[in-house]
Design an enzyme around this catalytic site. Structure first.
Site, short mmCIF file in Angstrom:
data_model
loop_
_atom_site.label_atom_id
_atom_site.label_comp_id
_atom_site.label_asym_id
_atom_site.label_seq_id
_atom_site.Cartn_x
_atom_site.Cartn_y
_atom_site.Cartn_z
N TYR A 187 0.83 -1.20 0.00
CA TYR A 187 0.00 0.00 0.00
C TYR A 187 0.86 1.24 0.00
CZ TYR A 187 0.79 0.81 5.05
OH TYR A 187 1.35 1.08 6.26
N GLU A 203 11.95 2.10 14.42
CA GLU A 203 11.04 3.18 14.02
C GLU A 203 9.80 3.13 14.90
OE1 GLU A 203 9.72 2.46 9.93
OE2 GLU A 203 9.95 0.31 10.24
N LYS A 217 6.46 -2.15 1.84
CA LYS A 217 5.30 -1.56 2.54
C LYS A 217 4.09 -2.48 2.39
CE LYS A 217 3.14 2.98 3.13
NZ LYS A 217 3.18 3.07 4.57
N ARG A 222 -7.01 -20.71 -2.35
CA ARG A 222 -6.09 -20.54 -1.21
C ARG A 222 -5.02 -21.63 -1.23
NH1 ARG A 222 -4.82 -22.17 3.88
NH2 ARG A 222 -3.98 -20.50 5.21
N ARG A 233 8.22 4.40 -4.43
CA ARG A 233 8.28 3.32 -3.43
C ARG A 233 7.22 2.25 -3.74
NH1 ARG A 233 7.57 4.94 2.67
NH2 ARG A 233 5.46 5.29 1.89
N1 PMP Z 1 7.60 3.53 9.07
C1 PMP Z 1 6.46 2.83 9.03
C2 PMP Z 1 6.42 1.47 9.65
C3 PMP Z 1 5.32 3.37 8.41
O1 PMP Z 1 4.18 2.65 8.37
C4 PMP Z 1 5.38 4.66 7.86
C5 PMP Z 1 4.18 5.33 7.25
N2 PMP Z 1 3.56 4.61 6.31
C6 PMP Z 1 6.59 5.36 7.92
C7 PMP Z 1 7.69 4.77 8.53
C8 PMP Z 1 6.74 6.73 7.32
O2 PMP Z 1 6.82 6.63 5.92
P1 PMP Z 1 6.29 7.83 4.99
O3 PMP Z 1 7.07 9.04 5.38
O4 PMP Z 1 6.62 7.37 3.63
O5 PMP Z 1 4.84 7.96 5.26
#
Ligand code: PMP
Length: 288
Positions: free
Chosen positions: A33, A179, A147, A100, A52
């Site tokens: 996403y 993070e 992502k 599945r 990305r």
């Molecule tokens: N880390 C994670 C785990 C996230 O889900 C996000 C936001 N989607 C970010 C960092 C920040 O990424 P961005 O600046 O591209 O939104």
């Protein structure tokens, strides 16, 4: 809610948008996403999100279902149809519908969905008060640079922290900060150096992170990309998170213990101001 959403080629009422129970996004979280903010009718950092998206699809071997120009046109169209002047556009692409099976086939049509959410982005009250974070072990899978929609661990941890009065969690692995649940985390040292973890599979390569690093350096601030321990974060002068919808949001405490003065720091405030001005000048207008 009576939004128009996009599903596999059609802009339709949200109540009419239906996805198969055999969709691999539903059964295996086999989907990626992107989230792009809209502010003052402009798409924020769109080129980075588009790039990305491509990297995430390539990492999973899912073909890109629409041409790049069409994707941009769809972002604009869905924001216009739903009257989104401030909010976000969510885009998800799954591998598609298959019987599945852990063994998947590479020849199904991906499922693509876009929807909007109205949301206050500018004048976020947390920009003034800062966030209180709780440190927790990073229990996510090891491919965090992709992502994917596999967000359950982060969602469980954030909800639990919220019930204890925290705004969010800060993930820690082997003593080092990775993070926050949905944002990159940065510190400012007592010498005024912005420090952010270097890119690797351990964290999402945030688009806002990348823009902030560029803008900080252009503004003459020193910025280092290296890992740092949670102890270094606790004793930092300032801390802040970055993400598409929170921009630059100060972090004022970790596990109830103040960071720096416990107030919003000057470097975080400056980077937020620079980012807002830069994006409002550069953002792609939704109209036209
Ligand atoms: N880390 C994670 C785990 C996230 O889900 C996000 C936001 N989607 C970010 C960092 C920040 O990424 P961005 O600046 O591209 O939104």
């Amino acid at each position: 809610m009576n939004r128009t959403v996009y599903l596999n080629g059609d802009l339709i009422a949200e109540a009419d948008a239906k996805i198969s129970v055999f969709d691999r996004g539903f059964l295996f979280a086999d989907a990626i996403y992107e989230v792009t903010a809209v502010v003052e009718g402009k798409l924020i950092d769109y080129p980075g999100h588009k790039a990305r998206l491509r990297r995430s699809l390539d990492a999973l071997g899912i073909p890109m279902p629409v041409a790049e120009e069409e994707l941009l046109a769809l972002h604009k169209e869905i924001a216009r149809r739903n009257g989104i002047a401030e909010g976000l556009i969510y885009l998800q692409i799954s591998r598609g519908v298959q019987e599945r099976d852990f063994l998947f086939s590479r020849d199904t049509e991906p499922t693509i969905v876009l929807f909007t959410q109205s949301k206050r982005i500018l004048h976020n009250p947390k920009w003034k008060t800062g966030l209180a974070l709780q440190t927790v072990p990073d229990g996510r899978w090891s491919q965090r640079q992709i992502k994917t929609v596999q967000l359950l661990y982060s969602s469980l941890m954030k909800t639990d922290a919220h019930s204890k009065g925290y705004d969010d969690v800060l993930f820690v692995e082997d003593g080092y900060v990775t993070e926050a649940s949905s944002a990159n985390f940065h510190i400012v040292t007592s010498d005024g150096v912005v420090v952010t973890r270097e890119l690797s599979d351990a964290l999402l390569h945030g688009i806002t992170r990348s823009s902030i690093l560029d803008l900080a350096r252009q503004a003459g601030l020193a910025a280092e990309e290296r890992r740092f321990t949670v102890d270094e974060a606790r004793s930092a002068a300032e801390a802040f998170v970055t993400s598409a919808t929170s921009f630059v949001t100060p972090v004022v405490s970790l596990d109830g213990q103040k960071i720096g003065t416990g107030d919003v720091g000057p470097v975080s405030q400056r980077l937020l101001d620079i980012y807002v001005n830069n994006q409002l000048a550069q953002g792609l207008a939704v109209a036209g």
